[in-house]
Design an enzyme around this catalytic site. Structure first.
Site, short mmCIF file in Angstrom:
data_model
loop_
_atom_site.label_atom_id
_atom_site.label_comp_id
_atom_site.label_asym_id
_atom_site.label_seq_id
_atom_site.Cartn_x
_atom_site.Cartn_y
_atom_site.Cartn_z
N HIS A 199 -1.37 11.42 10.09
CA HIS A 199 -2.39 12.28 9.49
C HIS A 199 -2.72 13.37 10.51
CE1 HIS A 199 -2.88 8.96 6.75
NE2 HIS A 199 -3.97 9.42 6.19
N GLU A 202 -6.20 17.30 8.48
CA GLU A 202 -7.08 16.97 7.34
C GLU A 202 -8.46 17.54 7.68
OE1 GLU A 202 -7.88 12.76 6.85
OE2 GLU A 202 -8.53 12.99 4.76
N ASP A 281 -6.49 7.25 -1.33
CA ASP A 281 -7.29 6.03 -1.52
C ASP A 281 -7.85 6.08 -2.95
OD1 ASP A 281 -7.50 4.95 1.42
OD2 ASP A 281 -7.93 7.11 1.53
N1 ADE Z 1 -7.66 5.99 6.11
C1 ADE Z 1 -7.63 5.85 4.78
N2 ADE Z 1 -7.64 7.06 4.20
C2 ADE Z 1 -7.67 7.99 5.19
C3 ADE Z 1 -7.68 9.41 5.24
N3 ADE Z 1 -7.67 10.16 4.13
N4 ADE Z 1 -7.72 10.02 6.44
C4 ADE Z 1 -7.73 9.28 7.54
N5 ADE Z 1 -7.72 7.95 7.57
C5 ADE Z 1 -7.69 7.30 6.39
ZN ZN Z 2 -4.64 9.05 4.17
#
Ligand code: ADE
Ligand code: ZN
Length: 335
Positions: A199, A202, A281
């Protein structure tokens, strides 16, 4: 084509999901049921109360609830039920291949053994393959708010399972925990033949995306939204055909974008970035794969070709073999 027709076209297309935290698919109904089955105290009296708590103003707000939700997952059967429910839901959206994240440290730090979590998940993945031909890869994520040493301990716990784990990822609280913190453990994972994803961008700045590319040597970028602030970075991501696993409803719920009409997905495609659509999620963010497609189709000026490209990109960016990719791409052309 009307937007309604485009939504139906997107729903009918074969797709791969490349950014899905299995713990983030824990629906309030299952959370409540498992809390009762396992006699775990949760601060909610009903499914409605749980759902009402799902309002977030940033990533950390969400993560606090997400880690609390995991507390009901204790036995191998719990992990199996969780995973099977997601795979059935994904199948209903014409998802033909999944690359699932799990967060072993979210379980081992509560005293749930690594082997319990992974066994339940893997049994469900095999069953989905046998029952409805869905293929899957498993990606073990390191929690970036914890020290790199803990990630090394997790990699060690995974030693006996490496033939059934396809890659490692990096998730949890981004700002203040740059990719550079995990350069050594990613190198160790790479030496064990694992694929690398992280990731980045974000909530974190474009520099974190540079670090993920240069220091972690990632094979795929999770989110990556803030890359668009850096033209040279965009040019590099396009030239390297780097896949971005974009998560529209997640971005809206976590206030990465204020309004879906401002979502960068269309801009990404126009900049020739290999963007994909994913649910991240889904139980927390209000929708699975097809809900994400519907949200962006309704808010953005996406064409039929764009939607097809997004489905194609999901297979091109997957860790399937070239032969498997070709077969899935041919199936897209038949819709
Ligand atoms: N863990 C679960 N979803 C996440 C996300 N969108 N960004 C970072 N960690 C996560
Ligand atoms: Zn994620």
């Amino acid at each position: 084509m009307t937007k309604q027709d485009l939504v139906a076209y997107a729903a009918a297309l074969p797709k791969a999901e490349l950014h899905l935290h299995i713990e983030g698919s824990l629906e309030p109904e299952m959370l409540f049921k498992l809390a009762q089955r396992n006699k775990v105290d949760i601060p909610f009296k009903s499914v409605e109360e749980i759902r009402a708590a799902y309002e977030f103003s940033n990533l950390q707000d969400f993560l606090d609830i997400y880690y609390q939700g995991m507390s009901v997952l204790l036995s191998e059967e719990d992990f199996f039920d969780l995973t099977m429910a997601y795979l059935n839901r994904a199948r209903a959206d014409n998802v033909r291949h999944v690359e699932i994240f799990f967060d072993p440290q979210g379980h081992t730090e509560r005293g749930v053994p690594f082997d319990t979590a992974i066994s339940g998940i893997l049994t469900a993945l095999s069953m989905a393959k046998a029952q409805f031909g869905m293929t899957a890869k498993l990606i073990m994520c390191f929690l970036r708010h914890l020290p790199e040493e803990d990630a090394f301990a997790t990699l060690k716990q995974a030693e006996n399972w490496l033939d059934r784990i396809d890659g490692v990822g990096l998730d949890s609280s981004e700002v203040g925990h740059p990719p550079s913190k995990f350069a050594r453990v990613f190198k160790a994972a790479s030496e064990r033949g694992l694929k690398l994803v992280a990731h980045a961008g974000e909530e974190g700045p474009p520099d974190y995306v540079h670090e993920a590319l240069d220091l972690l040597e990632i094979d795929r970028l999770d989110h990556g939204n803030r890359s668009l602030e850096d033209d040279a970075l965009v040019a590099r991501l396009a030239a390297e055909e780097m896949t971005l696993t974009v998560c529209p409803l997640s971005n809206l719920k976590l206030c990465v974008v204020d309004d879906m009409r401002e979502h960068p997905l269309k801009r990404m495609l126009d900049l020739n970035l290999r963007a994909t659509v994913n649910s991240d999620d889904p139980s927390y963010f209000g929708g699975y794969m097809n809900d994400n497609f519907k949200a962006v189709i309704e808010a953005l000026p996406l064409t039929r070709e764009d939607v097809k490209t997004l489905a194609r990109n999901s297979f091109l960016g997957s860790f399937l073999s070239e032969g498997e990719k070709r077969a899935q791409l041919a199936a897209i052309d038949l819709v």
